[in-house]
Design an enzyme around this catalytic site. Structure first.
Site, PDB file in Angstrom:
ATOM      1  N   GLU A 121      44.885  43.254  43.389  1.00  0.00           N
ATOM      2  CA  GLU A 121      44.352  43.563  44.725  1.00  0.00           C
ATOM      3  C   GLU A 121      43.529  42.390  45.229  1.00  0.00           C
ATOM      4  OE1 GLU A 121      41.011  44.076  45.491  1.00  0.00           O
ATOM      5  OE2 GLU A 121      40.164  43.973  43.469  1.00  0.00           O
TER       6      GLU A 121
ATOM      7  N   LEU B  68      41.177  42.916  48.045  1.00  0.00           N
ATOM      8  CA  LEU B  68      40.422  43.605  49.084  1.00  0.00           C
ATOM      9  C   LEU B  68      39.084  42.928  49.338  1.00  0.00           C
ATOM     10  CD1 LEU B  68      40.935  47.388  48.230  1.00  0.00           C
ATOM     11  CD2 LEU B  68      42.413  45.826  49.503  1.00  0.00           C
TER      12      LEU B  68
ATOM     13  N   GLU C 224      35.497  43.964  50.886  1.00  0.00           N
ATOM     14  CA  GLU C 224      34.724  45.112  51.337  1.00  0.00           C
ATOM     15  C   GLU C 224      34.361  44.910  52.805  1.00  0.00           C
ATOM     16  OE1 GLU C 224      31.755  46.894  48.917  1.00  0.00           O
ATOM     17  OE2 GLU C 224      32.564  46.045  47.078  1.00  0.00           O
TER      18      GLU C 224
ATOM     19  N   GLY D 219      23.633  29.934  52.218  1.00  0.00           N
ATOM     20  CA  GLY D 219      22.668  31.025  52.321  1.00  0.00           C
ATOM     21  C   GLY D 219      22.264  31.548  50.972  1.00  0.00           C
TER      22      GLY D 219
ATOM     23  N   CYS E 189      32.613  42.147  42.191  1.00  0.00           N
ATOM     24  CA  CYS E 189      33.788  41.350  41.823  1.00  0.00           C
ATOM     25  C   CYS E 189      33.434  39.923  41.424  1.00  0.00           C
ATOM     26  CB  CYS E 189      34.787  41.345  42.973  1.00  0.00           C
ATOM     27  SG  CYS E 189      35.551  42.947  43.285  1.00  0.00           S
TER      28      CYS E 189
ATOM     29  N   LYS F  23      26.704  42.625  51.102  1.00  0.00           N
ATOM     30  CA  LYS F  23      27.300  42.078  52.310  1.00  0.00           C
ATOM     31  C   LYS F  23      27.256  43.154  53.380  1.00  0.00           C
ATOM     32  CE  LYS F  23      31.738  41.778  52.822  1.00  0.00           C
ATOM     33  NZ  LYS F  23      33.165  41.422  52.697  1.00  0.00           N
TER      34      LYS F  23
ATOM     35  N   ARG G 287      25.869  46.397  43.915  1.00  0.00           N
ATOM     36  CA  ARG G 287      26.089  45.796  42.605  1.00  0.00           C
ATOM     37  C   ARG G 287      25.846  44.287  42.678  1.00  0.00           C
ATOM     38  NH1 ARG G 287      32.034  47.821  41.386  1.00  0.00           N
ATOM     39  NH2 ARG G 287      32.137  47.402  43.629  1.00  0.00           N
TER      40      ARG G 287
END
Length: 464
Positions: free
Chosen positions: A166, A168, A170, A271, A278, A341, A348
């Site tokens: 995957e 992905l 978030e 930043g 992940c 984020k 986590r």
């Protein structure tokens, strides 16, 4: 033709799919596969999570997915259970989406959940089925799981293992599932490739590239992608450290670098650094696995990538302390953000939450506000002071710390914010705010890797 239209055209006979694990990845995959027209059963050991999903309540925040869940439940294309026997008997293709957290006391990935999922499925399957791993695992795991499945399957039952990593993000998971920029099929046979092609037929029909690989390559694609992205983020944050030493502006540096087509601007955002479930644990597990394979020197740089990322959190605390007259004890700090984020409630390995905690350890009174992540943050750091609005967090603050770049914070009016604080002092940990706008409203503005006051404003204004 839209993807929704293609569902009816391409999936003439719905596939029966099982999705094991209903966390962020699994729930997203199950709901989106139902959207593609398949019949899907999702299974998890967590009865409360299963009950919530059955009632149309998403157990985490992800834009657009809640509405899709309600829609697919009403259509009858997705259901949820804690019964693994039912789930194993249902799917002709069965996706394993369980977590691979960092193992306690080591950088290695904990594969126990993946192993348990494959073992249970293998024992319950009564016909030829394809088990597809989507979890992020160390290279070599799929081959070992295939051996376990062969040992545990019923006599005469052929069960094959494939890997479909995957990718992905978030906050963008629905679009990333329904409109991915590529699909990777790690297979050991033409039959497995054909089964995956049938499952993803609506996605492939709109021209999505598919890369068909062996199992080992498919496992490496995800960890290599995460390692590259983490390296790019840490590179520009390393440059921020240099900029702070010489008075340069890392934002202008990143802009100049990003115009080079060989480099590009995406993920070149200085930043506070990366976090979440992940990137941090995946690059550590990748380095650990490479060392096990005897090629640790090849990815030794990932240790420094990780170290740079950790240093950004410490540097954020340093800048906040500087702005608080050199001493945090007793100072009131408004911490804007807790999630790792925006558009996520995931805390986590969240830089925002760790910074808030470090500030409190130095005696600061930290008020934390996040639009979505407060409940999760409170479970991890229950001793922090969580509030229900930005205004409440700002009230009487000596320093404001922007820790997660939620749109609510970026779009806020500096004058309005200034009415709540004791001192108009802000540290922009994401370099997401308009520094000149804040300075024009009487704020002392500090960003990571940026000079204390704007220099060459005419030149900066010409950058597009």
């Amino acid at each position: 033709m839209s993807l929704t239209d293609l569902v009816d055209v391409t999936v003439r006979k719905p596939e029966h799919l099982t999705v094991v694990g209903l966390g962020y990845l699994g729930a997203t995959h199950a709901i989106c596969m139902a959207k593609l027209g398949h019949r899907v059963v999702g299974v998890d050991v967590d009865a409360d999570k299963v009950d919530a999903l059955r009632r149309g309540i998403l157990p985490f925040h992800e834009p657009g997915l809640q509405e899709l869940l309600v829609e697919q439940l009403a259509e009858g294309r997705v259901s949820f259970t804690t019964n693994f026997d039912v789930a194993a008997e249902f799917g002709d293709v069965q996706f394993v989406c369980v977590g691979t957290p960092q193992k306690d006391g080591t950088d290695a990935a904990d594969l126990s959940y993946v192993e348990q999922a494959f073992d249970v499925l293998a024992a319950g399957i009564n016909r030829r089925v394809l088990i597809v791993g989507k979890s992020t695992v160390p290279v070599g795991t799929a081959e070992l799981l295939a051996e376990r499945v062969a040992q545990r399957s019923r006599p005469g039952i052929a069960v094959e293992v494939a890997w479909n990593p995957e990718f992905l993000r978030e906050g963008f998971a629905v679009d990333d599932t329904l409109h991915p920029d590529r699909l990777v099929f790690g297979v050991a046979s033409d039959w497995a490739q054909q089964r995956l092609s049938e499952v993803f037929a609506p996605v492939l029909a709109v021209g999505t590239p598919v890369i068909v690989t062996d199992l080992a390559t498919a496992q490496l694609v995800k960890v290599a992608a995460n390692a590259f992205l983490a390296t790019k983020i840490s590179f520009i944050n390393a440059m921020a450290e240099v900029c702070e030493a010489v008075g340069a502006d890392v934002e202008l540096l990143a802009t100049a670098l990003g115009h080079d087509a060989r480099i590009g601007s995406r993920f070149l955002e200085p930043g506070l650094g990366f976090g979440g479930g992940c990137l941090p644990k995946d690059i550590r597990a990748f380095a650990h696995r490479a060392e096990e394979l005897g090629v640790g020197a090849s990815v030794a740089f990932l240790r420094e990538v990780d170290d740079i990322n950790r240093r950004r959190r410490v540097r954020m605390v340093d800048v906040i302390r500087e702005l608080a007259d050199g001493d945090l004890d007793g100072k009131r700090i408004a911490a804007l953000g807790a999630a790792f984020k925006p558009d996520s409630d995931d805390v986590r390995d969240a830089p925002a939450l760790e910074v808030a905690w470090m500030l409190s350890l130095e005696g600061a009174h930290v008020r934390v506000y996040d639009p979505e992540a407060t409940a999760n943050a409170r479970r991890i750091c229950p001793d922090l002071d969580y509030v229900s609005s930005a205004a409440e967090a700002l009230e009487g603050a000596d320093v404001v710390a922007l820790l997660t770049e939620w749109r609510e914070f970026i779009d806020a009016d500096p004058d309005e914010l200034g009415r709540h604080v004791a001192q108009r002092r802000i540290v922009d940990g994401r370099n997401a705010l308009d520094a000149e706008r804040y300075r024009g409203a009487g704020w002392v503005h500090r960003g990571l890797g940026r000079p204390e006051a704007a220099e060459l404003p005419e030149l900066a204004a010409t950058v597009v």
